[in-house]
Write an enzyme that holds these catalytic residues in place. Structure first.
Site, PDB file in Angstrom:
ATOM      1  CB  CYS A   1      49.865 -54.022  37.325  1.00 19.61           C
ATOM      2  SG  CYS A   1      51.650 -53.957  37.883  1.00 19.61           S
TER       3      CYS A   1
ATOM      4  NE  ARG B   1      45.071 -50.844  37.036  1.00 22.88           N
ATOM      5  CZ  ARG B   1      44.192 -49.851  37.564  1.00 22.88           C
ATOM      6  NH1 ARG B   1      43.642 -49.500  37.111  1.00 22.88           N
ATOM      7  NH2 ARG B   1      45.571 -49.986  38.974  1.00 22.88           N
TER       8      ARG B   1
ATOM      9  CD1 TRP C   1      54.690 -49.005  33.941  1.00 22.70           C
ATOM     10  CD2 TRP C   1      54.956 -48.528  36.187  1.00 22.70           C
ATOM     11  NE1 TRP C   1      55.491 -47.672  33.556  1.00 22.70           N
ATOM     12  CE2 TRP C   1      55.070 -47.683  35.061  1.00 22.70           C
ATOM     13  CE3 TRP C   1      55.375 -49.155  36.885  1.00 22.70           C
ATOM     14  CZ2 TRP C   1      56.250 -46.875  35.788  1.00 22.70           C
ATOM     15  CZ3 TRP C   1      55.832 -47.951  38.519  1.00 22.70           C
ATOM     16  CH2 TRP C   1      56.206 -46.659  37.006  1.00 22.70           C
TER      17      TRP C   1
ATOM     18  CG  ASN D   1      48.288 -52.474  40.885  1.00 16.24           C
ATOM     19  OD1 ASN D   1      49.695 -51.788  40.827  1.00 16.24           O
ATOM     20  ND2 ASN D   1      47.146 -52.080  41.049  1.00 16.24           N
ATOM     21  N   GLY D   2      50.958 -53.009  43.467  1.00 16.41           N
ATOM     22  CA  GLY D   2      51.251 -52.241  44.406  1.00 16.41           C
ATOM     23  C   GLY D   2      53.462 -52.729  44.367  1.00 16.41           C
TER      24      GLY D   2
ATOM     25  CD  GLU E   1      47.886 -31.753  29.216  1.00 24.54           C
ATOM     26  OE1 GLU E   1      48.994 -32.065  29.853  1.00 24.54           O
ATOM     27  OE2 GLU E   1      47.937 -32.632  28.788  1.00 24.54           O
TER      28      GLU E   1
ATOM     29  CE  LYS F   1      48.892 -35.452  27.415  1.00 21.67           C
ATOM     30  NZ  LYS F   1      47.986 -35.472  28.192  1.00 21.67           N
TER      31      LYS F   1
ATOM     32  CD  GLU G   1      51.846 -37.946  28.157  1.00 25.70           C
ATOM     33  OE1 GLU G   1      51.791 -39.098  29.362  1.00 25.70           O
ATOM     34  OE2 GLU G   1      50.772 -37.172  28.193  1.00 25.70           O
TER      35      GLU G   1
ATOM     36  CG  HIS H   1      64.658 -14.500  32.798  1.00 28.21           C
ATOM     37  ND1 HIS H   1      65.196 -13.232  33.452  1.00 28.21           N
ATOM     38  CD2 HIS H   1      63.056 -14.209  32.717  1.00 28.21           C
ATOM     39  CE1 HIS H   1      64.621 -12.332  33.721  1.00 28.21           C
ATOM     40  NE2 HIS H   1      63.073 -12.370  33.311  1.00 28.21           N
TER      41      HIS H   1
ATOM     42  CE  LYS I   1      44.021 -42.457  31.334  1.00 30.97           C
ATOM     43  NZ  LYS I   1      44.332 -41.246  31.032  1.00 30.97           N
TER      44      LYS I   1
HETATM   45  C1  F6R Z   1      49.983 -37.034  30.844  1.00 30.47           C
HETATM   46  C2  F6R Z   1      49.432 -38.255  32.313  1.00 30.47           C
HETATM   47  C3  F6R Z   1      49.735 -37.591  33.857  1.00 30.47           C
HETATM   48  C4  F6R Z   1      48.933 -38.067  34.510  1.00 30.47           C
HETATM   49  C5  F6R Z   1      48.990 -38.331  36.374  1.00 30.47           C
HETATM   50  C6  F6R Z   1      48.257 -38.029  37.578  1.00 30.47           C
HETATM   51  O1  F6R Z   1      48.687 -37.329  30.332  1.00 30.47           O
HETATM   52  O2  F6R Z   1      47.936 -38.260  32.162  1.00 30.47           O
HETATM   53  O3  F6R Z   1      50.373 -37.274  34.339  1.00 30.47           O
HETATM   54  O4  F6R Z   1      48.105 -36.642  34.855  1.00 30.47           O
HETATM   55  O5  F6R Z   1      49.636 -39.840  36.432  1.00 30.47           O
HETATM   56  O6  F6R Z   1      47.172 -39.042  37.475  1.00 30.47           O
HETATM   57  P1  F6R Z   1      46.074 -38.774  37.751  1.00 30.47           P
HETATM   58  O7  F6R Z   1      45.220 -37.940  37.294  1.00 30.47           O
HETATM   59  O8  F6R Z   1      44.730 -39.811  37.498  1.00 30.47           O
HETATM   60  O9  F6R Z   1      46.144 -38.796  39.690  1.00 30.47           O
END
Ligand code: F6R
Length: 619
Positions: A2, A27, A78, A102-103, A489, A493, A496, A512, A614
């Site tokens: 949010c 956000r 969000w 937000n929360g 990773e 990527k 998502e 396995h 984010k």
């Molecule tokens: C994926 C991504 C998320 C963040 C995770 C932690 O691309 O960005 O998996 O890495 O939500 O976020 P931070 O680093 O802000 O604690």
């Protein structure tokens, strides 16, 4: 999770807020809304416009709000409680009170019952707060008191911004837990937002609200108070960010821009670690922190590295390097698992929490838990004023610059760079790395940005590979040792960004179980540059196993590795760096670009993938 913007001043609140929300859409983008208060002949009136979906859907409706109002709040959501429809969209209004939130209000069921179901028009927990504040106002409390008293009834982490039809010159901002708020003090205007980019067009003088604090904001300044109503001193911070950082600068997406910013970001990250003196160039740990990190690590039996998502994969890489170069037992853990599994922690153990935003709720909770056990906890974060940066014993800043795309790229590579510098620095301090080796590391760190530049020039090759592989049945990413977290990773990527099924595996795990998935429509992305010693040949054997089951292999390794090239269907070569551990950072570019181009080919929303936000400030 949010985005919030509030404005009080002489300009048109609706326009300032809309522009601010554009900067915060990363956000949350399930729905958006703006409310303003217009005072005419001493009588204030509320006006609100909301839409489901992205902020741009609100554009046509913003014109319905009066241009001349100088007080308002806005929100991009969000969703947590209640689906993303117009009724659930913020701002929420009860009588003269308008709030954005937000929360999560954890005791919402009980409060909702107490307030009376018939007063509710939405399914949100947030609406509760509007009613609580309005009821307190009806009892004769002023706006700040009504907000403060209502806030004390809530359980859970929340940030609210509140305005009142009957006090059309004031904003109240209040927060507890991992829901950030930052106040901006401009010339004859005050702003508040969830993050700095929303303020930058108006002011660079900001104040981050602390835990359990509220701010009364007017056009002529801000005053902060604790939740008992005691005034606190406000010390404004001046933000130096480059305004270009929040523009795409000609790139079609923030993601592509951020991938291309990695050479610069890595250089900025590593620069402060490298100390040049007359005698030599060295890597210095304690210069990077406020206390003696070296002493704490020397006393530690274990290092717990805690993070979520992409940051967790950086933690896995960190675990690898720390154990190897610092020779202390290290363990990477997911924050949401770690905090509830009742870990055995000793007060002389050390914690490292990793978080781009510094606001991830579970990571903050893990940091607090470790500190409560008497441990020293260090933060690796990108945001200087974030909760994690403020609460930890020492902070290692990533210096990646603002990252807007929801999917992390440069934040990840700079986390890896911090772990490399930290491990080497500690290794030197503990005497496990000698002067000659340290010199080699410094050379490799300094060479890294230009090697990344070189690699980015080959980006169109990945675009071409992505065309061939955009319609596979599934995607398996394999790596061992320092490349295992890169495989994880790479798969994240792709998931998502392109909404396809992708999994990362330790290559040794293949036989396995996952090998059963292998067939010609399954793309196996093998991350196996040399530099992982004996592991390299073992990964190549795993790839041979894939080939003998007719799997399709995209190899990521060095140009000189002709055997690896021969057994791969397509191959992307990365430059050679002197110290193998840094190959992980170089192997990221093709993984990031593969996800980017497959997502682009499928027409997905690259910068704002569905269902995500984010920064995850709720559990
Ligand atoms: C994926 C991504 C998320 C963040 C995770 C932690 O691309 O960005 O998996 O890495 O939500 O976020 P931070 O680093 O802000 O604690």
């Amino acid at each position: 999770m949010c985005g919030i913007v509030g404005y009080v001043g002489q300009r048109s609140a609706r326009d300032v807020i809309y522009k601010g929300l554009e900067r915060l859409e990363y956000r949350g983008y399930d729905s958006a809304g703006i409310a303003v208060v217009l005072a005419e002949d001493g009588v204030g009136k509320n006006f609100v416009e909301k839409v489901a979906g992205k902020l741009k859907n609100l554009q046509n409706k913003v014109g319905n709000l009066s241009e001349s109002s100088g007080l308002g709040v806005g929100h991009t959501r969000w969703a947590t409680h209640g689906e993303a429809n117009e009724a659930n969209c913020h701002p929420h209004i009860s009588d003269g009170i308008t709030i954005v939130h937000n929360g999560i209000i954890e005791n919402y069921a009980e409060l909702r019952k107490e307030i009376g179901e018939n007063r509710f028009y939405s399914d949100t927990d947030s609406e509760i707060f509007a009613h609580l504040v309005a009821d307190n106002r009806a009892k004769g409390m002023d706006l700040s008191e009504a907000t403060r008293v209502a806030f004390q009834r809530l359980e859970g982490n929340s940030a609210f911004v509140v305005i009142d039809r009957d006090t059309p010159d004031t904003i109240i901002a209040i927060r507890k837990g991992a829901s950030p708020l930052v106040v901006g003090v401009g010339k004859n205007e005050g702003l508040v937002a969830s993050d700095v980019p929303a303020l930058l067009a108006h002011t660079r003088d900001v104040y981050y609200l602390k835990e359990n604090e509220f701010v009364i904001l007017r056009h002529d300044g801000a005053k902060a108070f604790d939740l008992d109503g005691k005034e606190k001193r406000i010390q404004l911070e001046h933000i130096e960010w480059d305004a270009d950082a929040i523009d795409k600068m000609g790139f079609p997406h923030f993601m592509l821009k951020e991938v291309h910013e990695q050479p610069q970001a890595i250089a900025e990250t590593l620069r402060p670690w490298i100390v040049e003196s007359k005698e030599k160039v060295r890597i210095h740990v304690d210069r990077m922190s406020s206390g003696s990190v070296v002493e704490a690590v020397q006393a530690a039996q274990n290092i717990h590295i805690v993070a979520c998502g992409t940051a967790f994969y950086a933690a896995m890489y960190g675990q690898n390097l720390i154990e190897r170069y610092v020779r202390v037992s290290a363990r990477a853990e997911l924050a949401h698992e770690f905090r509830y599994r009742k870990p055995h922690l000793r007060s002389n153990d050390v914690g490292i929490v990793v978080s781009q935003s510094g606001e991830t709720a579970d990571t903050i909770a893990a940091a607090r838990m470790m500190r409560e056990r008497g441990m020293k906890v260090f933060a690796i974060t990108n945001v200087r004023g974030s909760s994690i940066a403020r609460e930890c014993d020492a902070v290692f800043l990533m210096n990646a610059g603002i990252e807007i795309c929801v999917a992390s790229t440069k934040a990840f590579s700079t986390m890896l760079a911090v772990f490399a510098a930290l491990s080497v620095g500690l290794g030197v301090a503990k005497g496990h790395i000698d002067e000659e080796q340290e010199k080699e590391w410094v050379g490799a760190f300094l060479a890294l940005p230009s090697l990344l530049e070189e690699q980015l020039k080959q980006g169109n090759m990945i675009q071409d590979i992505a065309k061939d592989y955009q319609n596979m049945k599934g995607y398996l990413y394999l790596g061992r040792g320092p490349y295992y977290p890169m495989a994880m990773e790479g798969a994240l990527k792709l998931k998502e960004l392109a909404y396809v099924h992708a999994e990362g595996f330790a290559a040794g795990e293949l036989k396995h179980g996952p090998l059963a998935l292998v067939e010609d429509k399954m793309l196996v992305v093998a991350v196996a540059p040399e530099g992982s010693g004996e592991l390299h040949l073992k990964t190549l054997s795993n790839i041979a196993e894939v080939k003998s089951r007719r799997g399709t292999v995209l190899g990521i390794g060095q140009a000189k590795d002709s055997h690896f090239q021969d057994i791969s269907d397509r191959y992307f070569s990365i430059p050679t760096v002197k110290l193998g551990d840094l190959n992980s950072i170089l192997s990221l570019v093709p993984l990031q670009l593969l996800a980017y181009y497959i997502s682009a080919a499928k027409g997905c929303e690259i910068d704002q993938p569905r269902n995500l936000a984010k920064s995850v400030t709720v559990e």
